[in-house]
Design an enzyme around this catalytic site. Structure first.
Site, PDB file in Angstrom:
ATOM      1  N   ALA A  79      -7.088 -15.240 -10.912  1.00 37.06           N
ATOM      2  CA  ALA A  79      -7.993 -15.770 -11.922  1.00 37.06           C
ATOM      3  C   ALA A  79      -7.365 -16.928 -12.700  1.00 37.06           C
ATOM      4  CB  ALA A  79      -8.383 -14.658 -12.901  1.00 37.06           C
ATOM      5  N   HIS A 241      -2.698  -4.576  -6.459  1.00 38.79           N
ATOM      6  CA  HIS A 241      -3.148  -5.563  -7.444  1.00 38.79           C
ATOM      7  C   HIS A 241      -1.953  -6.288  -8.077  1.00 38.79           C
ATOM      8  CE1 HIS A 241      -7.134  -6.374  -9.560  1.00 38.79           C
ATOM      9  NE2 HIS A 241      -6.318  -7.272 -10.076  1.00 38.79           N
ATOM     10  N   GLY A 273       1.203  -8.414  -2.306  1.00 40.10           N
ATOM     11  CA  GLY A 273       2.132  -7.773  -3.229  1.00 40.10           C
ATOM     12  C   GLY A 273       3.571  -7.989  -2.829  1.00 40.10           C
TER      13      GLY A 273
END
Length: 343
Positions: A79, A241, A273
């Site tokens: 984001a 995540h 990750g």
């Protein structure tokens, strides 16, 4: 740029970025145990090369859900790229197009998906299913119209992980002038809603409204991987995540072999990750992934030099990957097997 690996880019990005924004990109949930575990797990794994294989220059090209990519490295959905560069996700898209890699365009982008698509990058659209299914459907239609080739559903976020760096910095929203462009409509910007009520029935619903492949991102448990296949997922991303959700969850690479066994080749697996080196890519591919995705390295490259910086990060990983494949004695990603990796 005299930067020789991904960590060099992070060092420079730390100096260039506002410290609050650096903390946002670098940080994770609570004690950041999982953030550190992702990279540490790769370092624990060793590669056992084969020799005298008579292999010419390895090939890196891969096909993912019908989309050709120049190498098995994708850009993970991240984001707020305009915190790192004024052109934001459009700049990242230009680098992806130049490198010939797939970019997962984030729902929480600071640039509209249409503008990212205009760069020519091959896009998958990342989605948080919203309780307002009408709005969710409108996002899917928008992604389809923009030419996105898959919908990537983040499934590990029934609530927001608590990032204590954000708490300490009092950073919980975008600064004035920036907003989540894909959430803008009717003159207003919606707030993303993370809901514990989202379930497998919503995945079924999503399959009913789009013909695009659905990728589920954020699976760590083999039983969930089996359910994903049963509910029609076209691919699975093994992910925690980036350590930003449930702290102390295990490293993604440690879960990959278990999920590969459970899925048994029925759908392709990806992993994100902790990938920082070409050798990390090889370890993931050998343990069952078709490709990997990188998040923070993209943000470091973007912060340092925009599209050129992201492209340089990808070039470094490509060079390292070719070198490591050659040293392992294999002609391409498809030849990597588990016997090449030991703990």
């Amino acid at each position: 740029m005299n930067l020789f690996n991904v960590r060099d880019f992070e060092d420079v990005a730390r100096e260039k970025l506002d410290p609050v924004y650096y903390d946002y990109f670098a940080g994770g949930a609570q004690d950041e145990v999982t953030v550190r575990a992702n990279e540490a797990a790769f370092r624990r794994l060793c590669l056992v090369p084969r020799v005298l294989r008579g292999v010419e220059r390895p090939t890196l090209e891969v096909n993912l859900l019908g989309q050709a990519a120049s190498m098995p490295v994708l850009l993970a959905p991240t984001a707020f790229h305009r915190l790192a560069h004024p052109a934001g996700e459009a700049e990242t898209g230009r680098a992806a197009a130049q490198a010939g890699v797939i970019m997962m365009a984030a729902m929480l982008s600071t640039v509209p998906v249409e503008e990212v698509a205009a760069t020519g990058a091959t896009l998958w659209f990342q989605l948080y299913i919203q309780p307002d299914l009408g709005f969710t459907a409108s996002l899917v239609r928008r992604a389809e119209a923009a030419g996105c080739k898959a919908i990537v559903v983040t499934v590990d976020s029934p609530a927001l992980g608590r990032g204590e760096r954000g708490d300490r910095n009092n950073f919980h929203d975008l600064p004035p002038g920036l907003h989540c462009a894909n959430l803008r409509g009717d003159g207003n910007v919606r707030q993303v809603v993370l809901s514990p009520e989202i379930s497998w029935k919503h995945v079924d619903w999503l399959r009913s409204i789009t013909s695009l492949p659905i990728v589920l991102k954020g699976i760590l448990h083999p039983a969930d991987a089996v359910l994903a296949v049963e509910h029609g997922a076209a691919a699975i991303i093994v992910s925690n995540h980036g350590g930003r959700q449930l702290d102390t969850s295990p490293a993604s690479i440690d879960r990959l072999p278990l999920i590969a066994d459970a899925v048994d080749g029925r759908v392709p697996l990806l992993l994100d990750g902790g990938v920082r080196r070409g050798t990390d890519v090889i370890k993931a591919l050998a343990l069952g992934a078709r490709a990997v995705a990188i998040g923070r390295p993209v943000m470091w490259g973007l912060s340092v030099a925009g599209a050129e910086g992201v492209a340089k990060v990808l070039t470094l990983l490509r060079t390292e990957l070719l070198n490591a494949l050659t040293l392992c004695g294999v002609a391409g990603p498809g030849e990597l097997t588990r016997e090449l990796v030991v703990a």
